[in-house]
Design an enzyme around this catalytic site. Structure first.
Site, PDB file in Angstrom:
ATOM      1  N   CYS A 156      46.209   7.503 -50.028  1.00 22.77           N
ATOM      2  CA  CYS A 156      45.110   7.150 -49.105  1.00 22.77           C
ATOM      3  C   CYS A 156      43.862   8.001 -49.321  1.00 22.77           C
ATOM      4  O   CYS A 156      42.783   7.648 -48.838  1.00 22.77           O
ATOM      5  CB  CYS A 156      45.571   7.277 -47.659  1.00 22.77           C
ATOM      6  SG  CYS A 156      46.743   6.010 -47.196  1.00 22.77           S
TER       7      CYS A 156
HETATM    8  N1  COA Z   1      57.570  -3.623 -32.131  1.00 18.18           N
HETATM    9  C1  COA Z   1      58.111  -3.167 -30.989  1.00 18.18           C
HETATM   10  N2  COA Z   1      58.624  -1.938 -30.852  1.00 18.18           N
HETATM   11  C2  COA Z   1      58.610  -1.131 -31.932  1.00 18.18           C
HETATM   12  C3  COA Z   1      58.074  -1.536 -33.152  1.00 18.18           C
HETATM   13  C4  COA Z   1      57.542  -2.840 -33.224  1.00 18.18           C
HETATM   14  N3  COA Z   1      57.014  -3.309 -34.358  1.00 18.18           N
HETATM   15  N4  COA Z   1      58.178  -0.526 -34.039  1.00 18.18           N
HETATM   16  C5  COA Z   1      58.766   0.498 -33.381  1.00 18.18           C
HETATM   17  N5  COA Z   1      59.044   0.134 -32.109  1.00 18.18           N
HETATM   18  C6  COA Z   1      59.689   0.933 -31.087  1.00 18.18           C
HETATM   19  C7  COA Z   1      60.639   1.944 -31.672  1.00 18.18           C
HETATM   20  O1  COA Z   1      61.901   1.383 -31.885  1.00 18.18           O
HETATM   21  C8  COA Z   1      60.640   3.028 -30.622  1.00 18.18           C
HETATM   22  O2  COA Z   1      61.524   2.652 -29.591  1.00 18.18           O
HETATM   23  P1  COA Z   1      62.414   3.793 -28.856  1.00 18.18           P
HETATM   24  O3  COA Z   1      61.404   4.729 -28.233  1.00 18.18           O
HETATM   25  O4  COA Z   1      63.210   2.989 -27.904  1.00 18.18           O
HETATM   26  O5  COA Z   1      63.214   4.449 -29.938  1.00 18.18           O
HETATM   27  C9  COA Z   1      59.224   2.983 -30.070  1.00 18.18           C
HETATM   28  O6  COA Z   1      58.722   1.690 -30.386  1.00 18.18           O
HETATM   29  C10 COA Z   1      58.338   4.049 -30.663  1.00 18.18           C
HETATM   30  O7  COA Z   1      58.414   3.960 -32.099  1.00 18.18           O
HETATM   31  P2  COA Z   1      57.708   4.990 -33.054  1.00 18.18           P
HETATM   32  O8  COA Z   1      57.908   4.560 -34.482  1.00 18.18           O
HETATM   33  O9  COA Z   1      58.139   6.369 -32.709  1.00 18.18           O
HETATM   34  O10 COA Z   1      56.193   4.703 -32.652  1.00 18.18           O
HETATM   35  P3  COA Z   1      54.927   5.615 -32.667  1.00 18.18           P
HETATM   36  O11 COA Z   1      54.358   5.610 -31.302  1.00 18.18           O
HETATM   37  O12 COA Z   1      55.158   6.919 -33.337  1.00 18.18           O
HETATM   38  O13 COA Z   1      53.916   4.772 -33.581  1.00 18.18           O
HETATM   39  C11 COA Z   1      53.067   4.673 -35.821  1.00 18.18           C
HETATM   40  C12 COA Z   1      54.242   4.435 -34.909  1.00 18.18           C
HETATM   41  C13 COA Z   1      53.502   4.441 -37.263  1.00 18.18           C
HETATM   42  C14 COA Z   1      51.949   3.673 -35.483  1.00 18.18           C
HETATM   43  C15 COA Z   1      52.536   6.121 -35.636  1.00 18.18           C
HETATM   44  O14 COA Z   1      53.595   7.036 -35.769  1.00 18.18           O
HETATM   45  C16 COA Z   1      51.469   6.483 -36.645  1.00 18.18           C
HETATM   46  O15 COA Z   1      50.408   5.900 -36.675  1.00 18.18           O
HETATM   47  N6  COA Z   1      51.704   7.518 -37.453  1.00 18.18           N
HETATM   48  C17 COA Z   1      50.775   7.959 -38.463  1.00 18.18           C
HETATM   49  C18 COA Z   1      50.708   6.905 -39.483  1.00 18.18           C
HETATM   50  C19 COA Z   1      49.887   7.307 -40.650  1.00 18.18           C
HETATM   51  O16 COA Z   1      48.796   7.780 -40.558  1.00 18.18           O
HETATM   52  N7  COA Z   1      50.406   7.073 -41.832  1.00 18.18           N
HETATM   53  C20 COA Z   1      49.702   7.326 -42.982  1.00 18.18           C
HETATM   54  C21 COA Z   1      49.847   6.139 -43.823  1.00 18.18           C
HETATM   55  S1  COA Z   1      48.648   6.224 -45.047  1.00 18.18           S
END
Ligand code: COA
Length: 372
Positions: A156
């Site tokens: 990225c």
């Molecule tokens: N739909 C519904 N629920 C979902 C889901 C979806 N598509 N994906 C995950 N969930 C659920 C999970 O199962 C979890 O449930 P639980 O609390 O019962 O276990 C809950 O939502 C939270 O999931 P989590 O993955 O921990 O979400 P988050 O709030 O951390 O958000 C991201 C996920 C990826 C958006 C976030 O972590 C993020 O943006 N991280 C940085 C990403 C980044 O910059 N990456 C660099 C790439 S270049």
């Protein structure tokens, strides 16, 4: 030494979009199919049923509302969940080269330049269509450019690392006019069947033209300073590579696509990026109040809001730290350049801003620019 400047920029946006609702319908249909196929194991408690995704979760967790893609039909086919982008014959232009060419032509037009004026092309992207010949050399030929060209990959952060490389060469005189292009077919390395990340990415290509400030034929942004940093982490990883192209690949291995530990990335990258920008500005004698705009990597809205607040020392005013990820999703290296390209035309003489990208590696790059 010469003063490097951004004199042109452009964005290629694919024609097809996928809204969150469309994405979730396809994912849920896929999950239902998978659950039906594995009904016996699920009933025996051997595997968990696949849960449905939700548009509300996607919007709240990421700020993404839709994404552009090169092939919608293949991605939304529940029996496939992968874009249909067949390999082209060797004598036809590659898909990445075509996307980059569109963005590059827009950047050249803005700067009132032609392809033959360019003597350096850097194709900076998180994935390349092939190992060699370099995509950048193909783009160089399609543009009718001279000089030399090469590919680079810092995930990225590729755009800002590419800008630093190009700006340094223009500064030193080893290149006169450099194009840094970031064609990203993220739909090809996203696992659309993984609920935790299926919503994250979109496709796009960007280009910036860097030349001597004195050569500029129109408005320009002088590149005042660049700074890059890396620190090893496995929290964003893709194991696809030439040593894996044996029978391994037939096993549908999850680690051959984008993988992340999203929570850890969120926690670890935020302080790294905020401190990086603050240190860079301090080293150059820039105060937060000097900044008119922050063009950040577009991965997650909460993350960008946090970085904006940390760098400025207050909640950014509307437009000060523009987000484009609601329309484009995360487009890897291209995100900060889309934000810049679509939200920089209004800046006045002397206005200052920072382009910053960050991601896998970990890696972070910042570019301090001033409108001239
Ligand atoms: N739909 C519904 N629920 C979902 C889901 C979806 N598509 N994906 C995950 N969930 C659920 C999970 O199962 C979890 O449930 P639980 O609390 O019962 O276990 C809950 O939502 C939270 O999931 P989590 O993955 O921990 O979400 P988050 O709030 O951390 O958000 C991201 C996920 C990826 C958006 C976030 O972590 C993020 O943006 N991280 C940085 C990403 C980044 O910059 N990456 C660099 C790439 S270049």
């Amino acid at each position: 030494m010469y003063q490097p400047a951004i004199t042109g920029h452009g964005v290629f946006t694919p024609e097809q979009t996928i809204t969150n609702d469309e994405l979730v319908v396809a994912f849920n249909a896929y999950a239902d199919l998978w659950n039906a196929e594995h009904a016996a194991q699920i009933a025996a408690g051997e595997v968990d049923a696949m849960a449905h995704s939700s548009s509300d979760f996607i919007l709240n967790a990421s700020g993404i509302e839709q994404r552009f893609v090169m092939d919608k039909e293949g991605v939304l086919d529940p029996a496939r969940m992968y874009p249909r982008l067949p390999a082209r014959p060797d004598d036809a232009p590659g898909i990445m080269a075509e996307m980059a060419l569109d963005a590059a032509t827009k950047a050249l037009t803005m700067a009132d330049r032609n392809g033959e004026d360019v003597d350096l092309v850097i194709c900076a992207a998180s994935n390349h269509e092939r190992a060699y010949p370099a995509i950048a050399i193909e783009i160089q030929q399609l543009l009718g450019a001279g000089g030399f060209a090469f590919d680079m990959n810092v995930a990225c952060s590729s755009a800002t690392f590419g800008i630093q490389a190009a700006a340094d060469m223009v500064r030193a005189g080893s290149a006169r006019r450099a194009l840094v292009v970031c064609p990203e077919i993220c739909s090809g390395h996203l696992e659309w069947r993984d609920r935790d990340c299926h919503f994250i990415f979109g496709d796009v290509a960007t280009a910036v033209l860097i030349e001597r400030s004195d050569d500029a034929q129109g408005d320009r942004f002088d590149i005042i300073s660049t700074r890059c940093a890396t620190q090893f982490s496995n929290n964003i990883r893709n194991n696809n590579g030439f040593l894996r192209r044996t029978h391994d690949q037939m096993e549908d291995r999850r680690d051959m696509q984008f993988m992340q530990n999203g929570r850890k990335v969120f926690k670890e990258v935020l302080p790294m990026v905020s401190a990086h920008i603050a240190d860079h500005m301090q080293a150059m004698g820039w105060q937060a109040d000097d900044l008119k705009r922050l063009w950040l990597h577009q991965a997650n809205k909460t993350m960008n809001d946090f970085i904006g607040k940390k760098v400025l020392g207050r909640v950014p005013e509307p437009g000060e730290q523009p987000n484009i990820l609601q329309d484009y999703a995360n487009t890897s290296s291209a995100g900060s350049i889309i934000a810049f390209s679509k939200n920089s035309g209004d800046l006045a003489m002397g206005d200052r801003g920072v382009i910053c990208s960050f991601g896998a590696g970990y890696s972070v790059g910042s570019v301090l620019i001033e409108r001239q």
